[in-house]
Design a protein around this motif. Structure first.
Motif, PDB file in Angstrom:
ATOM      1  N   UNK A 103       3.561   0.900 -11.368  1.00 53.12           N
ATOM      2  CA  UNK A 103       3.770  -0.058 -10.176  1.00 53.12           C
ATOM      3  C   UNK A 103       4.184   0.462  -8.934  1.00 53.12           C
ATOM      4  N   UNK A 104       5.255   1.429  -9.257  1.00 55.12           N
ATOM      5  CA  UNK A 104       5.774   2.134  -7.930  1.00 55.12           C
ATOM      6  C   UNK A 104       4.773   2.854  -7.180  1.00 55.12           C
ATOM      7  N   UNK A 105       3.818   3.460  -7.815  1.00 54.86           N
ATOM      8  CA  UNK A 105       2.878   4.435  -7.313  1.00 54.86           C
ATOM      9  C   UNK A 105       1.801   3.487  -6.635  1.00 54.86           C
ATOM     10  N   UNK A 106       1.380   2.197  -7.165  1.00 57.09           N
ATOM     11  CA  UNK A 106       0.593   1.431  -6.575  1.00 57.09           C
ATOM     12  C   UNK A 106       1.220   0.727  -5.294  1.00 57.09           C
ATOM     13  N   UNK A 107       2.520   0.497  -5.377  1.00 50.40           N
ATOM     14  CA  UNK A 107       3.143   0.009  -4.015  1.00 50.40           C
ATOM     15  C   UNK A 107       3.075   0.961  -3.146  1.00 50.40           C
ATOM     16  N   UNK A 108       3.454   2.250  -3.440  1.00 51.11           N
ATOM     17  CA  UNK A 108       3.415   3.501  -2.384  1.00 51.11           C
ATOM     18  C   UNK A 108       1.903   3.535  -1.739  1.00 51.11           C
ATOM     19  N   UNK A 109       1.147   3.578  -2.744  1.00 48.88           N
ATOM     20  CA  UNK A 109      -0.270   3.469  -2.122  1.00 48.88           C
ATOM     21  C   UNK A 109      -0.717   2.537  -1.189  1.00 48.88           C
ATOM     22  N   UNK A 110      -0.193   1.252  -1.635  1.00 51.77           N
ATOM     23  CA  UNK A 110      -0.632   0.129  -0.577  1.00 51.77           C
ATOM     24  C   UNK A 110       0.114   0.151   0.761  1.00 51.77           C
ATOM     25  N   UNK A 111       1.343   0.581   0.702  1.00 57.72           N
ATOM     26  CA  UNK A 111       2.185   0.696   1.929  1.00 57.72           C
ATOM     27  C   UNK A 111       1.521   1.903   2.629  1.00 57.72           C
ATOM     28  N   UNK A 112       1.158   3.177   2.172  1.00 61.13           N
ATOM     29  CA  UNK A 112       0.533   4.059   2.679  1.00 61.13           C
ATOM     30  C   UNK A 112      -0.960   3.594   3.405  1.00 61.13           C
ATOM     31  N   UNK A 113      -1.754   2.754   2.566  1.00 56.04           N
ATOM     32  CA  UNK A 113      -2.733   2.174   3.090  1.00 56.04           C
ATOM     33  C   UNK A 113      -2.600   1.545   4.047  1.00 56.04           C
ATOM     34  N   UNK A 114      -1.500   0.400   3.984  1.00 57.71           N
ATOM     35  CA  UNK A 114      -1.320  -0.417   5.005  1.00 57.71           C
ATOM     36  C   UNK A 114      -0.848   0.187   6.484  1.00 57.71           C
ATOM     37  N   UNK A 115      -0.272   1.333   6.437  1.00 54.06           N
ATOM     38  CA  UNK A 115       0.347   2.085   7.637  1.00 54.06           C
ATOM     39  C   UNK A 115      -0.952   2.725   8.183  1.00 54.06           C
ATOM     40  N   UNK A 116      -1.664   3.212   7.224  1.00 54.14           N
ATOM     41  CA  UNK A 116      -2.972   4.044   7.935  1.00 54.14           C
ATOM     42  C   UNK A 116      -3.771   3.035   8.736  1.00 54.14           C
ATOM     43  N   UNK A 117      -4.108   1.738   7.911  1.00 58.44           N
ATOM     44  CA  UNK A 117      -4.645   0.822   8.808  1.00 58.44           C
ATOM     45  C   UNK A 117      -4.160   0.403   9.906  1.00 58.44           C
TER      46      UNK A 117
END
Length: 348
Positions: free
Chosen positions: A291-305
């Motif tokens: 869950x933490x890795x998924x949250x970090x990936x979502x946050x990184x993806x959102x930041x990149x977007x």
């Protein structure tokens, strides 16, 4: 024939002769053992025999020159290869015969040595047996002498004792004449003393019999001795006691095994429960990490977007460039020319 030629060819061509081990067949062998051992001082000076003759080492190969001449003669006369093979076979046959003679002599020396050792062994065994018989004979003689001396001492003591008693009996009484005669009452008391002692003895045996009957009626213990209860009864009691002890031991062992089984069962259940808890904790940690890795990936993806959107927005709002140059109204050269023209106008 080819391996035979390959093995003897260098010896025949260069004069090296037969192998080193085959030269010993020409003369009797002084030391049938290995050279490293037979050359030691302990081997040469062992036992009490005369010292051995000094040995001389000959490094030459007998017959090497004749073989070399024969090989050169075959080569110069250009004999066929069969002649070479015939010569090699003839030389090898001579060496084989020498080896046979040497082996026979060696076996004969070994047999002679074996016979000598067997004779020495038989002689040593005979001497040992003779020594044992002599020792036993001396032991028997000493024992017989000791018994004879003991018997002689006993007989001397008995004779001296008998002689002494005879001499004492023949001598007069000590302290003078014998005492006066006793009174009649004392004599009667002495005469009745034996009857009194007999009556007391009878009474003692009657009391002893009564005590034995009384003890026979009482329960006996194992410490009573051989004159106690019958042996069969004692054996039955021992057997019963042994069976009772075995039964008690069996019950104790069964209870001990049950305790061990219960303890093992509890331990296995505790281990299984601990394994389950550890595995559940591992699963929880794994899910939390996922869950933490998924949250970090979502946050990184959102930041990149977001960064991509901002970059596109800045690109759209940025004015048109001038090829890397800054926009200016007049160049430096033009400004310099205008300044020069203005100075000239002022001077005029």
């Amino acid at each position: 024939a080819a391996p035979l030629l390959n093995s003897w060819g260098p010896c025949l061509l260069f004069g090296r002769g037969a192998p080193r081990g085959r030269r010993s067949a020409q003369r009797p062998m002084l030391f049938p053992l290995s050279k490293s051992f037979s050359s030691t001082r302990l081997f040469q000076s062992g036992c009490n025999e005369a010292p051995l003759a000094h040995r001389t080492w000959d490094g030459t190969t007998p017959g090497a020159s004749e073989r070399s001449m024969e090989v050169h003669r075959l080569l110069t006369e250009k004999k066929p290869f069969d002649e070479h093979l015939r010569m090699i076979k003839q030389r090898s046959e001579e060496l084989r015969k020498r080896d046979v003679v040497y082996s026979r002599a060696h076996k004969a020396s070994i047999q002679e040595l074996q016979q000598r050792l067997e004779e020495e062994s038989r002689e040593s065994r005979r001497a040992l047996r003779e020594g044992i018989r002599d020792f036993n004979r001396r032991i028997a003689d000493r024992e017989a002498d000791r018994k004879e001396r003991v018997q002689g001492g006993n007989s001397d003591f008995k004779s001296q004792k008998a002689e002494m008693e005879t001499r004492v009996r023949s001598m007069p009484a000590l302290c003078g004449e014998p005492p006066a005669r006793e009174a009649m009452r004392r004599i009667c008391a002495r005469d009745e003393g034996s009857q009194v002692a007999k009556n007391a003895t009878n009474q003692y045996y009657q009391e002893l019999r009564a005590h034995k009957e009384k003890l026979a009626e009482r329960p006996k213990t194992l410490s009573f001795g051989k004159m106690g209860r019958p042996k069969d009864k004692i054996l039955e009691e021992k057997k019963a006691a042994g069976l009772a002890g075995l039964s008690q031991s069996s019950r104790d062992y069964s209870s001990h095994l049950e305790g061990l089984y219960d303890k093992h069962h509890k331990r296995t259940r505790a281990q299984r429960q601990q394994h389950k808890e550890n595995f559940q904790a591992h699963l929880d940690h794994k899910l939390a990490s996922q869950d933490e890795s998924a949250a970090r990936r979502e946050a990184t993806k959102k930041k990149i977007q977001e960064e991509l959107a901002e970059r596109e927005e800045r690109a759209l709002s940025r004015p048109k460039g001038f090829g890397g140059y800054l926009p200016q109204e007049k160049s430096d050269k033009r400004l310099m020319i205008e300044a020069a023209h203005s100075e000239l106008h002022d001077h005029r």
